[in-house]
Write a protein that holds these residues in place. Structure first.
Motif, PDB file in Angstrom:
ATOM      1  N   LYS A   3     -15.936  -0.984 -10.680  1.00  0.00           N
ATOM      2  CA  LYS A   3     -15.305  -2.301 -10.628  1.00  0.00           C
ATOM      3  C   LYS A   3     -14.700  -2.643 -11.971  1.00  0.00           C
ATOM      4  N   LYS A   4     -13.440  -3.029 -11.939  1.00  0.00           N
ATOM      5  CA  LYS A   4     -12.726  -3.480 -13.135  1.00  0.00           C
ATOM      6  C   LYS A   4     -12.114  -4.828 -12.763  1.00  0.00           C
ATOM      7  N   GLY A   5     -12.772  -5.894 -13.180  1.00  0.00           N
ATOM      8  CA  GLY A   5     -12.356  -7.212 -12.705  1.00  0.00           C
ATOM      9  C   GLY A   5     -12.675  -7.291 -11.226  1.00  0.00           C
ATOM     10  N   SER A   6     -11.695  -7.620 -10.412  1.00  0.00           N
ATOM     11  CA  SER A   6     -11.904  -7.646  -8.970  1.00  0.00           C
ATOM     12  C   SER A   6     -11.247  -6.443  -8.286  1.00  0.00           C
ATOM     13  N   VAL A   7     -10.789  -5.474  -9.080  1.00  0.00           N
ATOM     14  CA  VAL A   7     -10.107  -4.294  -8.535  1.00  0.00           C
ATOM     15  C   VAL A   7     -11.036  -3.094  -8.650  1.00  0.00           C
ATOM     16  N   PHE A   8     -11.091  -2.287  -7.610  1.00  0.00           N
ATOM     17  CA  PHE A   8     -11.883  -1.066  -7.650  1.00  0.00           C
ATOM     18  C   PHE A   8     -10.993   0.106  -8.035  1.00  0.00           C
ATOM     19  N   ILE A   9     -11.448   0.914  -8.992  1.00  0.00           N
ATOM     20  CA  ILE A   9     -10.686   2.050  -9.507  1.00  0.00           C
ATOM     21  C   ILE A   9     -11.381   3.346  -9.087  1.00  0.00           C
ATOM     22  N   MET A  10     -10.615   4.303  -8.573  1.00  0.00           N
ATOM     23  CA  MET A  10     -11.163   5.614  -8.225  1.00  0.00           C
ATOM     24  C   MET A  10     -11.145   6.511  -9.449  1.00  0.00           C
ATOM     25  N   ASN A  11     -12.141   7.363  -9.566  1.00  0.00           N
ATOM     26  CA  ASN A  11     -12.157   8.390 -10.603  1.00  0.00           C
ATOM     27  C   ASN A  11     -11.559   9.656  -9.994  1.00  0.00           C
ATOM     28  N   LEU A  12     -10.286   9.904 -10.270  1.00  0.00           N
ATOM     29  CA  LEU A  12      -9.567  11.011  -9.644  1.00  0.00           C
ATOM     30  C   LEU A  12      -9.870  12.332 -10.341  1.00  0.00           C
ATOM     31  N   LYS A  13      -9.840  13.417  -9.541  1.00  0.00           N
ATOM     32  CA  LYS A  13      -9.921  14.759 -10.117  1.00  0.00           C
ATOM     33  C   LYS A  13      -8.707  14.953 -11.015  1.00  0.00           C
ATOM     34  N   SER A  14      -8.833  15.837 -11.980  1.00  0.00           N
ATOM     35  CA  SER A  14      -7.778  16.004 -12.987  1.00  0.00           C
ATOM     36  C   SER A  14      -6.416  16.314 -12.372  1.00  0.00           C
ATOM     37  N   MET A  15      -6.353  17.101 -11.304  1.00  0.00           N
ATOM     38  CA  MET A  15      -5.057  17.446 -10.719  1.00  0.00           C
ATOM     39  C   MET A  15      -4.358  16.253 -10.061  1.00  0.00           C
ATOM     40  N   PHE A  16      -5.076  15.175  -9.828  1.00  0.00           N
ATOM     41  CA  PHE A  16      -4.513  13.988  -9.194  1.00  0.00           C
ATOM     42  C   PHE A  16      -4.391  12.800 -10.152  1.00  0.00           C
ATOM     43  N   LYS A  17      -4.750  12.969 -11.405  1.00  0.00           N
ATOM     44  CA  LYS A  17      -4.805  11.870 -12.380  1.00  0.00           C
ATOM     45  C   LYS A  17      -3.492  11.111 -12.540  1.00  0.00           C
ATOM     46  N   ASN A  18      -2.357  11.792 -12.450  1.00  0.00           N
ATOM     47  CA  ASN A  18      -1.065  11.147 -12.704  1.00  0.00           C
ATOM     48  C   ASN A  18      -0.430  10.532 -11.458  1.00  0.00           C
ATOM     49  N   LEU A  19      -1.130  10.555 -10.353  1.00  0.00           N
ATOM     50  CA  LEU A  19      -0.561   9.991  -9.132  1.00  0.00           C
ATOM     51  C   LEU A  19      -0.591   8.470  -9.180  1.00  0.00           C
ATOM     52  N   VAL A  20       0.445   7.881  -8.620  1.00  0.00           N
ATOM     53  CA  VAL A  20       0.563   6.424  -8.562  1.00  0.00           C
ATOM     54  C   VAL A  20       0.142   5.968  -7.172  1.00  0.00           C
ATOM     55  N   GLU A  21      -0.793   5.028  -7.126  1.00  0.00           N
ATOM     56  CA  GLU A  21      -1.237   4.483  -5.853  1.00  0.00           C
ATOM     57  C   GLU A  21      -0.282   3.370  -5.420  1.00  0.00           C
ATOM     58  N   ILE A  22       0.021   3.323  -4.129  1.00  0.00           N
ATOM     59  CA  ILE A  22       0.833   2.232  -3.576  1.00  0.00           C
ATOM     60  C   ILE A  22       0.099   1.641  -2.374  1.00  0.00           C
ATOM     61  N   GLU A  23       0.504   0.455  -1.985  1.00  0.00           N
ATOM     62  CA  GLU A  23      -0.098  -0.209  -0.838  1.00  0.00           C
ATOM     63  C   GLU A  23       0.944  -0.432   0.245  1.00  0.00           C
ATOM     64  N   ASN A  24       0.517  -0.308   1.475  1.00  0.00           N
ATOM     65  CA  ASN A  24       1.314  -0.620   2.661  1.00  0.00           C
ATOM     66  C   ASN A  24       2.699   0.021   2.680  1.00  0.00           C
ATOM     67  N   PRO A  25       2.788   1.331   2.512  1.00  0.00           N
ATOM     68  CA  PRO A  25       4.118   1.957   2.578  1.00  0.00           C
ATOM     69  C   PRO A  25       4.693   1.895   3.992  1.00  0.00           C
ATOM     70  N   LYS A  26       6.000   1.880   4.081  1.00  0.00           N
ATOM     71  CA  LYS A  26       6.716   1.930   5.363  1.00  0.00           C
ATOM     72  C   LYS A  26       7.166   3.377   5.569  1.00  0.00           C
ATOM     73  N   PHE A  27       6.640   4.013   6.602  1.00  0.00           N
ATOM     74  CA  PHE A  27       6.872   5.443   6.814  1.00  0.00           C
ATOM     75  C   PHE A  27       8.004   5.731   7.791  1.00  0.00           C
ATOM     76  N   LYS A  28       8.649   6.882   7.584  1.00  0.00           N
ATOM     77  CA  LYS A  28       9.607   7.402   8.561  1.00  0.00           C
ATOM     78  C   LYS A  28       8.840   7.820   9.810  1.00  0.00           C
ATOM     79  N   THR A  29       9.497   7.685  10.961  1.00  0.00           N
ATOM     80  CA  THR A  29       8.855   8.071  12.219  1.00  0.00           C
ATOM     81  C   THR A  29       9.288   9.450  12.700  1.00  0.00           C
ATOM     82  N   GLU A  30      10.307  10.010  12.095  1.00  0.00           N
ATOM     83  CA  GLU A  30      10.769  11.380  12.389  1.00  0.00           C
ATOM     84  C   GLU A  30      11.273  12.010  11.100  1.00  0.00           C
TER      85      GLU A  30
END
Length: 133
Positions: free
Chosen positions: A6-33
């Motif tokens: 917990k960091k403030g009211s936000v929960f932070i994941m401890n990512l494996k090193s190969m995923f450390k630079n990934l940016v998290e996003i919320e509610n993406p709109k996906f292609k259907t095809e």
């Protein structure tokens, strides 16, 4: 240490090193095809993320990644499309993005604005989305 800290009211994941630079996003709109260009974009993003990595699954099997077919054999990755979104899914193994093993790779998808997304789920199917390309 918990999978979430917990960091403030936000929960932070401890990512494996190969995923450390990934940016998290919320509610993406996906292609259907996907078209051929979409498959090429996803394949390039997968190669970039996993190339020359040694992946160990939940059975203890290790796979060194040299090309796309190695990624496909490790994860499965059949293509599925629906009215919600199109994706290639992890049908072969459990492989987590976090050091505590809580969030496992479920699928890869493309947003309507062409971002390549890695979707992970915890044991209760709560999802998180990361941009990989």
């Amino acid at each position: 240490m918990n999978a979430k800290t917990k960091k403030g009211s936000v929960f932070i994941m401890n990512l494996k090193s190969m995923f450390k630079n990934l940016v998290e996003i919320e509610n993406p709109k996906f292609k259907t095809e996907w078209d051929d260009k979409d498959f090429q974009k996803v394949n390039r993003a997968l190669i970039k993320l996993f190339y020359l990595k040694s992946l160990m699954n939940h059975r203890g099997n290790i796979k060194k990644i040299y090309e796309l077919k190695d990624i496909e054999s490790f994860f499965g990755l059949p293509y599925t499309s629906s009215s919600s979104y199109a994706m290639i899914g992890n049908t072969n193994t459990i492989f987590s993005v976090d050091n505590e093993g809580l969030y496992n790779i479920e699928l890869f998808a493309i947003t309507e604005d062409d971002k390549i997304i890695l979707e992970v789920w915890d044991n209760e199917e709560n999802e998180k989305y990361f941009i990989i390309g």
